[in-house]
Design an enzyme around this catalytic site. Structure first.
Site, PDB file in Angstrom:
ATOM      1  N   SER A 135       0.853  -1.184   0.000  1.00  0.00           N
ATOM      2  CA  SER A 135       0.000   0.000   0.000  1.00  0.00           C
ATOM      3  C   SER A 135       0.893   1.239   0.000  1.00  0.00           C
ATOM      4  CB  SER A 135      -0.891  -0.016   1.255  1.00  0.00           C
ATOM      5  OG  SER A 135      -1.642   1.165   1.346  1.00  0.00           O
ATOM      6  N   LYS A 161      -1.139  -1.068  -4.434  1.00  0.00           N
ATOM      7  CA  LYS A 161      -2.317  -0.253  -4.094  1.00  0.00           C
ATOM      8  C   LYS A 161      -1.836   1.155  -3.856  1.00  0.00           C
ATOM      9  CE  LYS A 161      -4.731   0.051   0.341  1.00  0.00           C
ATOM     10  NZ  LYS A 161      -5.440  -0.746   1.368  1.00  0.00           N
ATOM     11  N   LYS A 163      -3.099   5.120  -2.573  1.00  0.00           N
ATOM     12  CA  LYS A 163      -4.141   5.908  -1.920  1.00  0.00           C
ATOM     13  C   LYS A 163      -4.575   7.017  -2.873  1.00  0.00           C
ATOM     14  CE  LYS A 163      -4.121   3.906   2.157  1.00  0.00           C
ATOM     15  NZ  LYS A 163      -5.318   3.258   2.723  1.00  0.00           N
ATOM     16  N   ASP A 188      -7.287   2.957  -3.075  1.00  0.00           N
ATOM     17  CA  ASP A 188      -8.013   2.996  -1.799  1.00  0.00           C
ATOM     18  C   ASP A 188      -8.292   4.452  -1.455  1.00  0.00           C
ATOM     19  OD1 ASP A 188      -9.047   2.666   0.751  1.00  0.00           O
ATOM     20  OD2 ASP A 188      -7.250   1.704   1.599  1.00  0.00           O
ATOM     21  N   GLU A 213     -11.155   0.468  -3.424  1.00  0.00           N
ATOM     22  CA  GLU A 213     -11.419   0.183  -2.011  1.00  0.00           C
ATOM     23  C   GLU A 213     -12.067   1.383  -1.331  1.00  0.00           C
ATOM     24  OE1 GLU A 213      -7.898  -1.191  -0.013  1.00  0.00           O
ATOM     25  OE2 GLU A 213      -8.803  -1.116   1.981  1.00  0.00           O
ATOM     26  N   ASP A 238     -13.655  -1.889   3.196  1.00  0.00           N
ATOM     27  CA  ASP A 238     -12.728  -1.970   4.330  1.00  0.00           C
ATOM     28  C   ASP A 238     -13.479  -1.425   5.551  1.00  0.00           C
ATOM     29  OD1 ASP A 238     -10.742  -1.414   6.246  1.00  0.00           O
ATOM     30  OD2 ASP A 238      -9.338  -0.483   4.874  1.00  0.00           O
ATOM     31  N   LYS A 262      -9.456  -7.125   8.048  1.00  0.00           N
ATOM     32  CA  LYS A 262      -8.415  -6.811   9.039  1.00  0.00           C
ATOM     33  C   LYS A 262      -8.969  -7.365  10.346  1.00  0.00           C
ATOM     34  CE  LYS A 262      -7.181  -2.403   6.838  1.00  0.00           C
ATOM     35  NZ  LYS A 262      -7.354  -0.932   6.887  1.00  0.00           N
ATOM     36  N   GLY A 290      -3.949  -4.069   6.230  1.00  0.00           N
ATOM     37  CA  GLY A 290      -2.952  -3.776   7.259  1.00  0.00           C
ATOM     38  C   GLY A 290      -3.222  -2.425   7.877  1.00  0.00           C
TER      39      GLY A 290
HETATM   40  O1  OSB Z   1      -7.187   1.759   4.556  1.00  0.00           O
HETATM   41  O2  OSB Z   1      -6.016   0.023   4.362  1.00  0.00           O
HETATM   42  C1  OSB Z   1      -6.181   1.148   4.845  1.00  0.00           C
HETATM   43  C2  OSB Z   1      -3.072   2.210   6.801  1.00  0.00           C
HETATM   44  C3  OSB Z   1      -3.651   2.854   7.874  1.00  0.00           C
HETATM   45  C4  OSB Z   1      -5.020   2.957   7.935  1.00  0.00           C
HETATM   46  C5  OSB Z   1      -5.812   2.433   6.918  1.00  0.00           C
HETATM   47  C6  OSB Z   1      -5.238   1.771   5.841  1.00  0.00           C
HETATM   48  C7  OSB Z   1      -3.837   1.694   5.777  1.00  0.00           C
HETATM   49  C8  OSB Z   1      -3.118   1.105   4.657  1.00  0.00           C
HETATM   50  C9  OSB Z   1      -1.719   0.602   4.922  1.00  0.00           C
HETATM   51  O3  OSB Z   1      -3.527   1.082   3.512  1.00  0.00           O
HETATM   52  C10 OSB Z   1      -1.615  -0.865   4.981  1.00  0.00           C
HETATM   53  C11 OSB Z   1      -0.295  -1.283   5.595  1.00  0.00           C
HETATM   54  O4  OSB Z   1       0.721  -1.194   4.929  1.00  0.00           O
HETATM   55  O5  OSB Z   1      -0.297  -1.695   6.779  1.00  0.00           O
HETATM   56 MG    MG Z   2      -8.343   0.569   3.255  1.00  0.00          MG
END
Ligand code: OSB
Ligand code: MG
Length: 369
Positions: A135, A161, A163, A188, A213, A238, A262, A290
Site C-alpha cells: 500500500s 495499491k 491511496k 483505496d 477500495e 474496508d 483486518k 494492514g
Molecule cells: O485503509 O487500508 C487502509 C493504513 C492505515 C489505515 C488504513 C489503511 C492503511 C493502509 C496501509 O492502507 C496498509 C499497511 O501497509 O499496513
Molecule cells: Mg483501506
C-alpha cells in the site's frame, strides 16, 4: 483455561516515512499491545486503533477505557475451552471491535503457543507462504509516486495499491498505467468520495483496476451498492465491514464484490474466520489489510492469510518499509518473487525483542482476577 493476567502497554514507534491517506498523515505508530497469560504461557495481540478517530471511531483512549472498565473484567471471568469462545464471551459490550480484537487475538496467539504450533495451524490455514502486496501512501507529487511504485515493483510485490483522494485520483492512475503497463493495481480512497463524485469514479472504470477500495462513507453500504451498479470495477469494502453481519448485509445489497479483512477491525480472528467462510461460500474473494502494524500484528496478519479464501495479495509488506528496527526478530521480509514465508515456530513464530518493546513503551498496566 482461565486467564490469569492481562497487561496492556501503550507503545510509540517512529515510522521511517510518513504514511498519508485521504484522512491524514501518520509519522509515528502509536498503539496498544495486549498480553494475556494462562498456565505460565503468554500470548500477544496488537490493537489497530490509532491516537485519533480518523479511520474509524475507536482510538487508543477509547480502547484503553473499554478494556479497563468492561472487557478485561469480562475476560478474567471466562472459563475458556477454545479461543472461539472469547468473542461471544465479550458480546455484552456493543461495538468496540478494535478493543475486543486485541483480546481475542492475544488469546488465539496464546492458544497456539500452548499447543506449540504456529498460529496458522489453530486458525486452520494451510499455506506456508503468502503473496505480498503493498500500500503506497499519497505522495507530494506524481513524480514521487511513480518513483515509489517503481521501487515496490522492483522489490517483487505482486500487487500495488495507491491511496487516492479527490483531485489526486484519475490522473495518477493514468500516469501509472502509462509508465508500468498492466501491473496488478488498485486504489483505496478511505471514504473520501460521495455519490456526487460518480463521474470521477466512472473515469477510473476503463483503467483496469483490480478494485476500488472504500470509496464512500465509512458507515455506508447503501450508497456503495448504488455505486457498484454504476461501475464494472469491483468495489472492495474496508471501513464499512466491522462484523460478520456487516459482511452479510453488504453482500445481500451488492455493495461490494471483494472484502478487505483486518482482524483488528472486525473484532479479532473468530469474526475474521466467519467473514472468510461467508465470503468463500459466496465466491467472494477476500484479502488481508494492514494498519501499519509492528511485527507482532504484521505476523498475525501473515498467519490469517494462510486460509484458502485469501485468494488475492494483501497489504502485508516488509517490516523495513515502516521501521528502522521492528519489535520482532527476524523482521518480516519479502522475497524477490513477492512472497512472505509463514513462520513455523509457536504462535506468531518470531521472537519479540523485549529491550525494543521496553524502549517503545509509554505506559503499562496489568490486571489479575
Ligand atoms: O485503509 O487500508 C487502509 C493504513 C492505515 C489505515 C488504513 C489503511 C492503511 C493502509 C496501509 O492502507 C496498509 C499497511 O501497509 O499496513
Ligand atoms: Mg483501506
Amino acid at each position: 483455561m482461565k486467564i490469569e493476567r492481562v497487561e496492556v502497554r501503550e507503545l510509540a514507534l517512529p515510522l521511517r516515512y510518513p504514511f498519508e491517506t485521504s484522512f491524514g498523515r501518520t509519522t509515528r505508530k502509536q498503539f496498544l499491545l495486549v498480553a494475556v497469560t494462562a498456565g505460565g504461557v503468554t500470548g500477544y495481540g496488537e490493537c489497530v486503533a490509532d491516537r485519533d478517530p480518523y479511520y474509524l471511531p475507536e482510538t487508543n483512549g477509547t480502547v484503553a477505557h473499554v478494556l479497563d472498565e468492561f472487557l478485561i473484567p469480562l475476560l478474567l471471568q471466562l472459563e475458556i475451552a477454545h479461543p472461539r469462545e472469547v468473542w461471544p464471551g465479550l458480546a455484552r459490550v456493543r461495538g468496540h471491535e478494535m478493543a475486543k480484537a486485541s483480546l481475542d487475538m492475544a488469546v488465539w496467539e496464546l492458544w497456539a503457543r500452548r499447543e506449540g504450533v504456529p498460529l496458522r495451524r489453530v486458525l486452520g490455514g494451510e499455506k506456508t507462504t503468502i503473496e505480498a502486496g503493498v500500500s503506497v501512501g499519497l505522495q507530494d507529487d506524481e513524480a514521487a509516486l511513480l518513483g515509489k511504485v517503481e521501487t515496490e515493483i522492483a522489490a517483487g510485490y505482486r500487487r500495488i495499491k495507491i491511496k487516492i483522494k479527490p483531485g489526486h485520483d484519475v490522473g495518477l492512475v493514468r500516469a501509472l498505467r502509462q509508465r508500468f503497463g498492466r501491473v496488478p493495481l488498485m486504489v483505496d480512497a478511505n471514504s473520501a468520495y460521495t455519490l456526487d463524485d460518480v463521474a470521477v469514479l466512472r473515469e477510473l472504470d476503463p483503467l483496469g483496476l483490480m478494485m476500488i477500495e472504500q470509496p464512500l462513507a465509512w458507515s455506508d453500504i447503501v450508497d456503495h451498492a448504488a455505486l457498484q451498479r454504476e461501475l464494472r470495477t469491483p468495489i472492495c469494502l474496508d471501513e464499512s465491514i466491522r462484523s460478520p453481519d456487516d459482511a452479510r448485509h453488504a453482500l445481500a445489497l451488492g455493495a461490494c464484490r471483494v472484502i478487505n479483512i483486518k482482524a483488528g477491525r472486525v473484532g479479532g480472528f473468530t469474526t475474521s474466520l466467519a467473514i472468510h467462510d461467508l465470503c468463500r461460500s459466496r465466491g467472494i474473494p477476500v484479502w488481508c489489510g494492514g494498519m501499519l502494524e509492528s511485527g507482532i500484528g504484521r505476523l498475525a496478519n501473515v498467519h490469517l492469510q494462510t486460509l484458502p479464501g485469501f485468494s488475492l495479495p494483501g497489504d502485508t509488506s516488509a517490516s523495513a518499509r515502516y521501521f528502522e528496527e521492528d519489535l520482532v526478530d527476524p523482521p518480516v521480509v519479502v522475497s524477490a518473487d513477492g512472497r512472505i514465508a509463514v513462520p513455523e515456530g509457536p504462535g506468531i513464530g518470531h521472537e519479540i525483542v523485549w529491550p525494543r518493546v521496553e524502549r517503545a513503551t509509554v505506559t503499562r498496566r496489568s490486571w489479575t482476577p
